[in-house]
Design an enzyme around this catalytic site. Structure first.
Site, PDB file in Angstrom:
ATOM      1  N   LYS C  94     -64.727  47.050 -59.218  1.00 60.13           N
ATOM      2  CA  LYS C  94     -64.718  48.388 -58.628  1.00 60.13           C
ATOM      3  C   LYS C  94     -65.912  48.497 -57.682  1.00 60.13           C
ATOM      4  CE  LYS C  94     -64.462  53.247 -60.170  1.00 60.13           C
ATOM      5  NZ  LYS C  94     -64.414  54.099 -61.380  1.00 60.13           N
ATOM      6  N   SER C 169     -60.617  57.098 -61.610  1.00 62.59           N
ATOM      7  CA  SER C 169     -61.063  56.664 -60.308  1.00 62.59           C
ATOM      8  C   SER C 169     -60.995  55.162 -60.069  1.00 62.59           C
ATOM      9  CB  SER C 169     -62.502  57.126 -60.105  1.00 62.59           C
ATOM     10  OG  SER C 169     -63.342  56.485 -61.046  1.00 62.59           O
ATOM     11  N   SER C 193     -61.765  57.155 -66.363  1.00 65.76           N
ATOM     12  CA  SER C 193     -61.472  56.474 -65.098  1.00 65.76           C
ATOM     13  C   SER C 193     -61.000  55.030 -65.205  1.00 65.76           C
ATOM     14  CB  SER C 193     -62.705  56.517 -64.178  1.00 65.76           C
ATOM     15  OG  SER C 193     -62.783  57.769 -63.547  1.00 65.76           O
TER      16      SER C 193
END
Lengths: 104, 486, 502
Positions: C94, C169, C193
């Site tokens: 990420k 996310s 997330s």
């Protein structure tokens, strides 16, 4: 406790984010809508709650007083927006506008 | 002119003292805490506040902070909490300072001022001692139109010592600061140097009518860079406040900057921006938990503090209390004195030399006592030479001066410079004859019975011998030589 | 991703689609070479349309760097020190995890082009175990969002259905795993997330106990809630990834000095005697019936495996979202203060000097959701509101954590709940901020309490994946994985993510 347009101005100032005039009212509405849901919490009796500061007890782990620090693959001058002689430069503060300058 | 006015009013002072702790590395990262490196070289992801970096607290910083708190008679809490103080400033990399807020390291201490100055002792309360980190340095006058930021200092460990508003004059504030400096220096907590920035003072001052119980509105004075400046700034700000109050005005709570050149305080131009710091517990650091036994051990290991040392010096070396006070004004000097006194077995001589010659020479050279060329053992040797009449007092001073320059031991200096006492009759006779020859009119008057000239002539002989002549012998020989070889 | 000439061997492509252990074993034996695994990963990315104009999974990729690391691994083969547990495994990160050699943007304009001069502890651990970093995945800006629509670099689309969001996310990481580009990706959790996008994309997503994994190098959002998590194709893959990144880190004061068990040993532990709590607050009347149905099926599977299912209650659950949306923005408002245009990242100059620079840099650098949350967080911390909001929320948070302690103390081993209230929704479908916040309704509580939790695919609703959540006590990852292994095996064949085009 409704958030006013003035509150948004104040908070934006504290957070140092320029907000367009035209966005102030809608932001106040949005924040009020969100905070409205937060008011749920008032129903909870927390008078006797001992708030734990931070998760995981046992206190803070400390480090010994020696180096070296975690290194940098490149010096600040390689990623800072503006530097000179190793210093990071920023626009001069308004409060120091009148400061004398040394010869360059 | 203000004396009359101010007699009706009383000054109320509280001080916030920031002290840099003597650690090798910074508070929350392992960067060197030393001064003087090129800009932005003692930096790492943590103190540059790079995205993702996290703080880890320095154990030694905690130990020094606890030591300071105990030396200031504070209660050290077994649990204290770090908090974020949020504000924007270009030399504050994270946009917040890690500090302590509602749960500080230590609280409720005190110290007593006035004893040193032979005045009525005043007990000044210490509200709290808490740990925090320093910001970087903003240089506003180096380049045209821009501010230059150096983050080498960012993250260096500090303690803030907050006093109660217990002081009533600028002199008391000065005494408080000198005592704090002395105590922390003895405790080995800090270099406590205002010049080097390892000690900084903000002064809160207000004025009220004598006899009033309610505190007046205070202002905070910043930008003061010496203890005497603190005193002058307080007097100046007090005068300003009293003038305001006398004319029916009110003091507004604000930050004042001390302008040393003009000798006046003026309101800080920085916008006060409502100063909403939005403190909240620092989530990157769990509470600081200190074991009661560990706190006690740190307390036991605190080096001797000035009060105790003063008493011990009087007892142990039989020196006078005023001398002991003078000596202990600095930890270094009292340690130097003890070394000289022990090695020379001459405490009285040691006091005089340490407070006189040594102190003057160290000041003149502008060095730390640790770096001073004359080591205590050498000075003790010189004192022994004096006592044993190997050198005259005049010669000893000359020898000391050379020792300061060269760092050589006194015996060597005395030999090289021919400063050992000369009591050899023929050498002395030669010098006396020369003096008599070079000063014929004084010699004639002396021979004619003007005996008060004896001192003048002996002095000239001493001078000619560069102090090495034994004055007793010269006094004996002079009448004989003046009578002439005939 | 750039088209590259060299096509990976079919063998490498097959290894990429198979279990991690097989890939690692082949590389250790020399039967496969790491560089081919990198090629296979990039080929797969091309094949599924990972690029900006389609799925938009990555913010940046580094084929050259990855190939170089792969070659270095090959050079190390046969040396004294054995290759680690992720030898030659392509991994995606990420974009809020500090990585050397590739930008770390957090999905934000304010960090466009910023290359971190240091590396996160989790990345060092991955590399030390032989993992090869292929790219940085798209995300909601600063991890604020539940759909990956709040990225300054455009939304990511769900590989299962390109009209839908992948969740967020960590949407890019979930999509990368679901699309078969990598077997393993790192995401981050603040309120769900990792688990929520795992559920939306039909993969496994794990959030460890707070303190289990170092946060050093994870760009902070809500520091008391943030944890790095893993996304994997299977429970086993995820358990291996989790084990590699777990452990105490001297650079993170909140990382815990607790031994890390061998999670994959739970694979065959069986579930006999396990007590599974079914908290009634997570099965409200209005729950999407398709989700309720799949959860019941999972619970039945547990019963068949010899576990006991017990109805339990976590009474303060309904306050999770209000508490979360006070604490996380409050911490974020402070964490994001460092993005000031002074030392790195975007700087926008203004006629109004330094303050103008601050305000314009942050106005242009932050997107609307980040701005909204920073203002919200600043507000709840400001004088006069701190007690009513922040302090109150911390007190209720304590009660939420106590709920978990109580239920686990009552003899429950793990809890089972739905991961999300709905399956993946269409892009643009959720417009109201608070409605979007409700995506975290079943996940945020674990972050608030600090307990570990994971999402496992349990079925589908008309082809849209549905995840079931397993929540365990503090540092109870072993029992959590045990419950997950058992469930995965029991449900095998019902829904295999990515199978349709694998």
């Amino acid at each position: 406790m409704a958030v006013t347009r003035e509150d948004v101005v104040k908070v934006a100032k504290l957070a140092n984010i320029a907000i367009d005039e035209t966005r102030l009212d809608s932001l106040a509405l949005e924040l009020n809508a969100i905070l409205g849901h937060m008011d749920e919490l008032r129903k909870v009796d927390t008078a006797r709650v001992q708030t734990a500061e931070g998760l995981g007890s046992g206190g803070q782990r400390l480090r010994a007083d020696y180096g070296p620090p975690d290194g940098l693959a490149s010096a600040p001058a390689t990623f800072a927006p503006e530097t000179r002689d190793g210093f990071v430069l920023v626009p001069r503060l308004a409060t120091h506008e009148g400061s004398p300058e040394r010869a360059p | 002119m203000t004396a009359v006015t101010e007699r009706e009013y009383e000054m109320v002072v509280g001080l916030e003292v920031h002290v840099q702790l003597k650690t090798r590395t910074k508070a929350f990262c392992s960067c060197s805490a030393d001064f003087g490196a090129p800009p932005n070289t003692n930096v790492c992801p943590v103190c540059l506040a790079l995205p993702g970096a996290l703080p880890v607290l320095n154990h030694h910083a905690v130990e020094l902070a606890v030591r300071a708190a105990i030396a200031l008679e504070c209660k050290v809490h077994e649990t204290s909490v770090f908090a974020r103080k949020n504000y924007f400033y270009p030399d504050l990399p994270k946009g917040y300072q890690i500090s302590q807020y509602d749960k500080p390291l230590a609280e409720k201490g005190w110290l007593t001022i006035g004893e040193l100055e032979n005045k009525t002792p005043v007990r000044v309360g210490i509200t709290r001692v808490h740990m925090e980190e320093d910001a970087g340095k903003s240089v506003h006058d180096r380049y045209n139109g821009v501010t230059a930021i150096d983050l080498n200092r960012a993250g260096v460990p500090l303690i803030e010592i907050v006093s109660e508003p217990d002081m009533r004059s600028s002199a008391e504030a000065g005494a408080y600061l000198r005592l704090i400096k002395q105590i922390l220096s003895y405790a080995g907590v800090s270099d406590v140097s205002m010049e080097e920035g390892s000690l900084r003072v903000d002064a809160n001052v207000s004025a009220r009518l004598r006899g009033a119980t309610k505190l007046g509105t205070k202002t905070e004075i910043k930008n003061v860079n010496s203890f005497s400046a603190v005193e002058r700034a307080l007097d100046s700000e007090f005068t300003r406040q009293v003038a305001l109050l006398k004319s029916g005005g009110t003091v507004s709570q604000q930050t004042m900057l001390w302008d040393g050149a003009r000798g006046e305080t003026r309101p800080s131009r920085s916008k006060e921006e409502s100063h909403d710091y939005r403190y909240f517990p620092e989530p990157d650091l769990p509470p600081l938990a200190l074991d009661a036994e560990w706190i006690a051990r740190v307390g036991r290991e605190i080096p001797e503090l000035p009060d105790a040392r003063r008493k011990r010096l009087v007892d142990e070396y039989k020196i006078t209390p005023p001398d002991a006070e003078l000596l202990t004004s600095s930890a270094g000097f009292s340690e130097y004195f003890e070394a000289v006194a022990r090695a020379s077995l001459d405490p009285k001589g040691a006091v005089n030399w340490v407070m006189g010659e040594v102190s003057a020479a160290v000041n003149a050279a502008g060095v730390h006592l640790d770096e001073f060329a004359v080591r205590p053992a050498d000075l003790a040797e010189l004192l022994r030479m004096l006592r044993d009449d190997v050198v005259s007092h005049t010669a000893a001073k000359r020898i000391f001066a050379r020792m300061v320059e060269t760092g050589k031991p006194p015996v060597q200096v005395a030999a090289e410079e021919g400063l050992q006492k000369v009591d050899d009759d023929s050498a002395l006779a030669g010098w006396i004859d020369e003096v008599l020859a070079e000063n014929p009119s004084e010699a004639a008057r002396y021979r004619a019975g003007e005996t008060k000239l004896q001192g003048v002539l002996v002095g000239l002989v001493m001078k000619k011998s560069k102090g090495s002549a034994d004055p007793k012998k010269v006094n004996q020989l002079l009448p004989e030589r003046a009578r002439g070889p005939s | 991703m750039k088209a590259q000439p060299a096509r990976a061997s079919a063998a490498a492509a097959k290894l990429l689609a198979g279990p991690l252990t097989e890939c690692v074993a082949c590389i250790r034996e020399g039967a496969a070479i790491p560089a081919d695994m990198v090629s296979a990963s990039f080929d797969r990315a091309d094949e599924v349309g990972a690029g900006k104009d389609a799925l938009n999974i990555f913010i940046s990729t580094d084929r050259e760097g990855a190939t170089e690391s792969a070659k270095q691994l090959t050079a190390h083969l046969g040396r004294a020190e054995p290759l680690g547990n992720l030898a030659g495994v392509p991994v995606a990160l990420k974009d809020n995890i500090a990585t050397l050699g590739m930008p770390t943007t957090c999905g934000s304009r304010i960090l466009e082009g910023y290359v971190s001069p240091y590396e996160a502890t989790v990345v060092r651990r991955l590399r030390a175990n032989g993992a090869v970093i292929v790219g940085k995945t798209n995300m909601d800006e600063f991890a604020m969002g539940s759909s990956t629509e709040n990225s300054a670099y455009g939304p990511t689309r769900n590989p299962v259905d390109i009209r839908r969001v992948p969740g967020g996310s960590s949407g890019g990481s979930a999509a990368a795993v679901a699309a078969g580009i990598v077997r393993l990706a790192l995401g981050s959790e603040t309120g769900g997330s990792v688990r929520q996008p795992a559920s939306f994309c039909g993969v496994v997503g794990v959030k460890p106990t707070y303190g289990r994994v170092s946060r050093y190098g994870l760009v902070a959002f809500g520091s008391s809630l943030d944890q790095v998590g893993v996304l994997g194709r299977t429970v086993e893959d995820a358990s291996i990834g989790m084990e590699v990144i777990s452990g105490c880190d001297p650079l993170d004061s909140t990382s815990a000095d607790v031994p890390v068990p061998r999670y994959e040993l739970e694979k065959n532990a069986g579930l006999k005697g396990l007590v599974i709590g079914k908290p009634r607050e997570y099965f409200p009347d209005g729950l999407d019936p398709r989700i309720a149905q799949e959860c019941e099926r999972a619970l039945d599977a547990y019963r068949e495996l010899g576990a006991t299912v017990r109805d339990v209650s976590l009474p303060h659950t309904s306050y999770s979202i209000p508490v979360y949306y006070i604490i996380a923005p409050a911490e974020a408002s402070s964490n994001l203060a460092r993005f000031d245009g002074v030392r790195y990242g975007l700087r926008v100059l203004s006629e109004r000097g330094l303050n103008g620079m601050y305000e314009e840099t942050r106005a242009r650098g932050f997107g609307p959701e980040v701005t909204r949350r920073v203002l919200l967080g600043t507000y709840v911390l400001s004088a006069g509101y701190y007690d009513a909001y922040y302090k109150k929320a911390q007190a209720v948070r304590t009660l939420i954590a106590q709920d978990f302690r109580d239920v686990f103390a009552s003899g429950v081993d793990v809890l089972f709940t739905p991961t999300t209230p709905t399956p993946a929704f269409e892009l643009g479908a959720v417009k109201d901020a608070y409605e979007m916040y409700l995506s975290d309704i079943f996940t945020a509580s674990a972050n608030l309490a600090g307990v570990p939790a994971m999402s496992v695919p349990i079925g589908d609703a008309a082809g849209l994946p549905i995840g079931g959540q397993i929540i365990a006590p503090h540092f109870g990852e072993s029992v959590m994985f045990r419950a997950a292994f058992g469930l995965e095996r029991a449900l095998a064949g019902n829904f295999v993510p990515g199978e349709q085009d694998a």
